[in-house]
Design an enzyme around this catalytic site. Structure first.
Site, short mmCIF file in Angstrom:
data_model
loop_
_atom_site.label_atom_id
_atom_site.label_comp_id
_atom_site.label_asym_id
_atom_site.label_seq_id
_atom_site.Cartn_x
_atom_site.Cartn_y
_atom_site.Cartn_z
N SER A 67 23.81 -10.40 55.43
CA SER A 67 23.43 -9.41 54.27
C SER A 67 23.73 -7.87 54.56
O SER A 67 23.99 -7.07 53.76
CB SER A 67 21.89 -9.52 53.94
OG SER A 67 21.10 -9.31 54.99
N GLU A 75 11.61 7.29 41.96
CA GLU A 75 13.06 7.83 42.36
C GLU A 75 14.08 7.17 41.66
O GLU A 75 15.11 7.61 41.53
CB GLU A 75 12.97 7.60 44.00
CG GLU A 75 12.28 8.85 44.77
CD GLU A 75 12.70 8.86 45.89
OE1 GLU A 75 12.65 9.76 46.87
OE2 GLU A 75 13.11 7.69 46.56
N HIS A 121 18.29 -3.38 54.70
CA HIS A 121 19.49 -3.38 53.87
C HIS A 121 19.87 -1.83 53.41
O HIS A 121 18.96 -0.78 53.22
CB HIS A 121 19.29 -4.32 52.85
CG HIS A 121 19.07 -5.71 53.12
ND1 HIS A 121 17.56 -5.99 53.11
CD2 HIS A 121 19.92 -6.69 53.61
CE1 HIS A 121 17.74 -7.40 53.82
NE2 HIS A 121 19.09 -7.72 53.87
#
Length: 263
Positions: free
Chosen positions: A42, A215, A228
């Site tokens: 990933s 955010e 990630h």
């Protein structure tokens, strides 16, 4: 006399055919693109717009090369050296490999001990080495060029602001495999840890899918993923891989895009 003329005509026809065959073969070889296959997990793979701003480093990596290069990203989230083979993701790549192709191989996250609850993907460091050997041998058998890449670091700092090693046994294993099989090796684990230490705990989060509440509209309550990458982090990791290619003077470095100078 007639037979002699026929022989000479046949000879000329054969010579013309031979010249044509050689010239077309040469032209084809000149126009053949360099093919790069990305094989991994990933942290390397493709993501669609529904996962924005998450990206694997293989996504921006394609932009570093000119039009003589064709890149296929076959990386898949949650896969290890073992499960990538077990799910028949590797064999189709082997079947497609041609002389001179490149295969960039990066696994480790899902091979590691924290995946023991997933026996379909867990591998011990020793088995990890065996599987890497399989990738290398089968790529070399097709006269392709395997390049090993260590798993990229997770964002984990100790109290002194030093990045903790995430994959020590697997980094050791992949380093040993690269030496044993004498293949190029890019130590993305160490390179990425050095980058995080330069940025420190406060700013390193801007590389990852790590957001405070408010955010990002997609994650109004925040999101804390230390593994990630967002689009900026993916590009920085891709830059480190490119750096490794250039540092080792690999032939691929000849296909990096040329500097842009505005007239």
């Amino acid at each position: 006399m007639k037979n002699k003329i026929s022989f000479n005509n046949n000879k000329k026809a054969f010579s013309f055919f031979l010249i044509f065959l050689i010239s077309t073969t040469f032209m084809f070889s000149q126009n053949k693109k360099v093919k790069i296959y990305l094989v991994g997990d990933s942290t390397m793979c493709l993501y669609d717009e529904s996962r924005f701003p998450q990206e694997g480093w293989g996504m921006p990596f394609v932009n570093f090369f000119d039009d003589t290069v064709d890149i296929e990203n076959h990386a898949k989230g949650g896969r290890s050296t073992k499960s990538f083979i077990d799910e028949n993701r590797w064999q189709p790549i082997v079947d497609s490999l041609q002389v001179g192709d490149y295969v960039l191989i990066q696994f480790g996250h899902n091979d590691a001990a924290n995946s023991k609850n997933h026996p379909n993907r867990y591998t011990s460091p020793e088995d990890y080495k065996k599987y890497l050997g399989k990738y290398i041998n089968e790529a070399k058998a097709k006269h392709a060029n395997p390049i090993l890449i260590s798993p990229v670091t997770r964002m984990k700092f100790d109290k002194k602001g030093k990045v903790l090693e995430s994959h020590a046994p697997y980094l050791k294993a992949v380093t040993e495999v690269a030496k044993e099989y004498q293949v190029p090796f890019i130590d993305l684990d160490t390179k990425s840890r050095e980058l995080l230490e330069k940025l420190g705990p406060t700013f390193s989060r801007y590389l990852y899918m790590y957001f405070e509440p408010g955010e990002l509209p997609r994650y109004p309550n925040g999101y804390k993923d230390n593994t990630h990458f967002n689009e900026f982090g993916a590009r920085k990791m891709a830059e480190l891989v490119l750096q490794g290619i250039i540092e080792q003077n690999l032939e691929l470095a000849n296909h990096v895009v040329k500097p842009y100078f505005k007239k």
